[in-house]
Design a protein around this motif. Structure first.
Motif, short mmCIF file in Angstrom:
data_model
loop_
_atom_site.label_atom_id
_atom_site.label_comp_id
_atom_site.label_asym_id
_atom_site.label_seq_id
_atom_site.Cartn_x
_atom_site.Cartn_y
_atom_site.Cartn_z
N SER A 76 0.84 -1.19 0.00
CA SER A 76 0.00 0.00 0.00
C SER A 76 0.88 1.24 0.00
O SER A 76 1.86 1.33 0.71
CB SER A 76 -0.90 0.00 1.24
OG SER A 76 -1.65 1.18 1.28
N ARG A 77 0.52 2.21 -0.84
CA ARG A 77 1.29 3.45 -0.87
C ARG A 77 0.31 4.62 -1.00
O ARG A 77 -0.04 5.05 -2.09
CB ARG A 77 2.29 3.45 -2.03
CG ARG A 77 1.68 3.20 -3.40
CD ARG A 77 2.72 3.36 -4.48
NE ARG A 77 2.14 3.33 -5.81
CZ ARG A 77 1.68 4.40 -6.44
NH1 ARG A 77 1.75 5.59 -5.86
NH2 ARG A 77 1.16 4.31 -7.65
N ASP A 78 -0.14 5.11 0.11
CA ASP A 78 -1.05 6.24 0.08
C ASP A 78 -0.34 7.45 -0.50
O ASP A 78 0.77 7.80 -0.09
CB ASP A 78 -1.56 6.57 1.49
CG ASP A 78 -2.51 5.49 2.00
OD1 ASP A 78 -3.03 4.76 1.16
OD2 ASP A 78 -2.70 5.40 3.23
N MET A 275 -7.65 3.51 -8.81
CA MET A 275 -7.85 3.67 -7.36
C MET A 275 -7.10 2.61 -6.57
O MET A 275 -6.68 2.87 -5.44
CB MET A 275 -9.35 3.64 -7.05
CG MET A 275 -10.09 4.87 -7.56
SD MET A 275 -11.89 4.77 -7.42
CE MET A 275 -12.11 5.00 -5.65
N SER A 276 -6.93 1.43 -7.14
CA SER A 276 -6.17 0.39 -6.43
C SER A 276 -4.67 0.64 -6.51
O SER A 276 -3.93 0.32 -5.58
CB SER A 276 -6.49 -0.99 -7.02
OG SER A 276 -5.97 -1.12 -8.34
N ARG A 285 -10.20 10.77 -3.97
CA ARG A 285 -10.06 9.37 -4.40
C ARG A 285 -10.43 9.16 -5.86
O ARG A 285 -9.87 8.28 -6.53
CB ARG A 285 -10.87 8.44 -3.50
CG ARG A 285 -12.38 8.65 -3.54
CD ARG A 285 -13.06 7.79 -2.46
NE ARG A 285 -14.51 7.89 -2.48
CZ ARG A 285 -15.19 8.88 -1.91
NH1 ARG A 285 -14.54 9.85 -1.30
NH2 ARG A 285 -16.50 8.91 -1.95
N TYR A 286 -11.38 9.94 -6.40
CA TYR A 286 -11.77 9.77 -7.80
C TYR A 286 -10.81 10.44 -8.77
O TYR A 286 -11.04 10.40 -9.99
CB TYR A 286 -13.19 10.30 -8.02
CG TYR A 286 -14.25 9.46 -7.36
CD1 TYR A 286 -14.46 8.14 -7.74
CD2 TYR A 286 -15.05 9.98 -6.35
CE1 TYR A 286 -15.42 7.35 -7.14
CE2 TYR A 286 -16.04 9.20 -5.73
CZ TYR A 286 -16.21 7.89 -6.13
OH TYR A 286 -17.17 7.11 -5.52
N LEU A 287 -9.75 11.05 -8.24
CA LEU A 287 -8.73 11.65 -9.10
C LEU A 287 -7.51 10.74 -9.23
O LEU A 287 -6.45 11.17 -9.70
CB LEU A 287 -8.30 13.01 -8.53
CG LEU A 287 -9.37 14.11 -8.62
CD1 LEU A 287 -8.96 15.32 -7.78
CD2 LEU A 287 -9.60 14.52 -10.06
N ALA A 288 -7.66 9.48 -8.84
CA ALA A 288 -6.55 8.52 -8.98
C ALA A 288 -6.11 8.44 -10.43
O ALA A 288 -6.93 8.46 -11.35
CB ALA A 288 -7.00 7.15 -8.48
#
Length: 478
Positions: A76-78, A275-276, A285-288
């Motif tokens: 995971s890399r936020d 997003m993943s 989040r929707y700008l991934a």
């Protein structure tokens, strides 16, 4: 020739625990290699179970490495947003709702963002606001493009005077009934063929491959919502108009639609992938995004361009059918799209990926159409190449009321009276698309005088929209 009962399908892989479309596509492609075709179905499934259970064991295997690498859990890399909001130009700022401005502020905090602009028709959407323009570094944001990839406007101008429309109104209404299809329920019994349907992406990209049959059936049809096909009056007001049209009025045909189910499937699939791969804070989040150097980024880029070309093919088919039925070839045509990403060189010389979600390309000399509403004129424009707007303009009037608000605040009687007073016949449609739900197009245009030159206008007279498959309307059409 006997049917090969050993051939695996996606549903077989899902039954043993595969859920990701890309992984399923990879596995099926590998199994289709010559040396693996001899495997019987049971052996192939057993092998895939083993690879899924222990992908590390196969990451060095030359044949199965691509699948194994996809199955290995990624750390995971936020991704953190920049604390500062990069400056960007807002056109008609007092005209823009807070939700759209806040969404654009968030987009300008992305680490990959270079520049941005907000058009005067802007309103809140998912990810990038409708009317948002965003330039980023070597990445593409699926929800920065939007669900209806390559949605566009197309205008045909005919050598017929405005009186033709009034004299032949019933005939023109019948042409719309017979030669247009809307929504999810209507398709042509014999859809046209088009070279876009033979593109290799339909074989090489899993999510695209799964939509080929639907794309064939839906060719030449229009979506629901604010999509339309309409007859109206074109008024050319600039002598130097790049259309080789003398000043004056003409019969016009205007259409607005996009890439149908194909574009929606691509957007949904690659937004989940982005997003993943690129987890962002909740507000972003929707700008991934997908890095364009990655396999997923390249896949999306190819799929996006295919969807844009498919949307264009649909419009060409609409105009071809109606022109043929009318019995006249167009004197001139204009087409432009939005909900797309372009590779462009910015004013400072940097190459960037420019997303225009509900914004019209307005480079120097580029022609486009900016529609109003069904009772307000649209405008034929020529871009001025303004650097502060990233060579963009609005894509329409923009919503003032959401669909839910429009249904709550506008009555059927009000809509019927307005259409009658403006001399407009509506076939299909609903309260959610009532003209009252939209901003004043004249105010929108006033806020972008520096972005485009107006060459002429289009005034709707007979409008067809989706009616849930009934082809009827309570508001003045049949």
């Amino acid at each position: 020739m006997a049917k090969n009962t050993n051939k695996l399908h996606g549903k077989d892989l899902r039954q043993i625990g595969f859920t990701d479309d890309k992984q399923i596509s990879l596995a099926l492609d590998i199994l289709d290699q010559r040396e693996l075709r001899k495997l019987d179905k049971g052996s192939a499934l057993a092998l895939l179970r083993e690879i899924k259970a222990d992908p590390y064991k196969y990451v060095r295997d030359q044949t199965w490495r691509p699948l194994a690498q996809e199955l290995v859990p990624q750390p995971s890399r936020d991704v953190k947003l920049n604390p500062e909001i990069k400056d960007y130009r807002r056109y008609g700022e007092s005209f823009i709702e807070d939700g759209a401005r806040k969404q654009m502020d968030t987009a300008m905090q992305l680490p990959v963002s270079i520049d941005g602009a907000l058009m005067p028709d802007a309103h809140q959407g998912y990810g990038l606001p409708i009317g948002g323009v965003l330039a980023v570094d070597n990445a593409v944001i699926p929800y920065g493009v939007g669900m209806d990839i390559g949605c566009r406007m197309a205008l045909s101008v005919f050598e017929l005077p405005p009186r033709y429309l009034e004299q032949r109104r019933d005939e023109l209404k019948k042409l719309l009934h017979n030669h247009t299809r809307f929504g999810n329920k209507e398709v042509f019994k014999n859809p046209a063929d088009d070279p876009v349907l033979e593109r290799p992406e339909f074989k090489e990209i899993g999510v695209v491959r799964g939509k080929h049959e639907a794309a064939v059936k839906q060719l030449g049809s229009s979506g629901s919502g604010n999509h339309f096909v309409e007859w109206g009056i074109v008024d050319i007001t600039e002598e130097e108009n790049d259309l080789n049209l003398p000043l004056g009025q003409y019969l016009g045909l205007l259409s607005h639609s996009g890439s149908r189910g194909l574009g929606a499937a691509i957007a949904q699939h690659y937004t989940k992938v982005a997003m993943s791969k690129c987890p962002l804070p909740p507000e972003a989040r929707y700008l991934a995004w997908l890095d364009l150097d990655s396999q997923e980024g390249q896949e999306y880029w190819r799929a996006m361009n295919l969807a844009g070309d498919y949307a264009s093919a649909c419009h060409h088919d609409i105009h071809r059918r109606l022109s043929k039925a009318l019995g006249y070839n167009p004197l001139a045509q204009v087409e432009n799209h939005h909900n797309f990403a372009w590779k462009e060189t910015l004013a400072d010389g940097r190459e960037a990926i420019v997303h225009r979600k509900g914004a019209t390309p307005a480079g120097q000399g580029v022609l486009g159409i900016i529609p109003g509403s069904m009772t307000a004129p649209g405008f034929i424009v020529r871009g001025r190449g303004e650097r502060d707007s990233i060579q963009s303009a609005s894509h329409g009037a923009g919503r003032r009321l959401s669909r839910t608000q429009a249904k709550q605040q506008v009555t059927e009687g009000e809509l019927r009276r307005l259409l009658r007073d403006q001399g407009v016949e509506l076939i299909g449609g609903g309260l959610d698309e009532a003209p009252m739900a939209y901003k004043d197009i004249h105010q929108v245009m006033a806020h972008q005088r520096d972005l485009v030159d107006v060459l002429g206008s289009f005034t709707p007279r007979i409008v067809r929209m989706d009616a849930g498959g009934s082809g009827k309307s309570k508001y003045g059409g049949e």
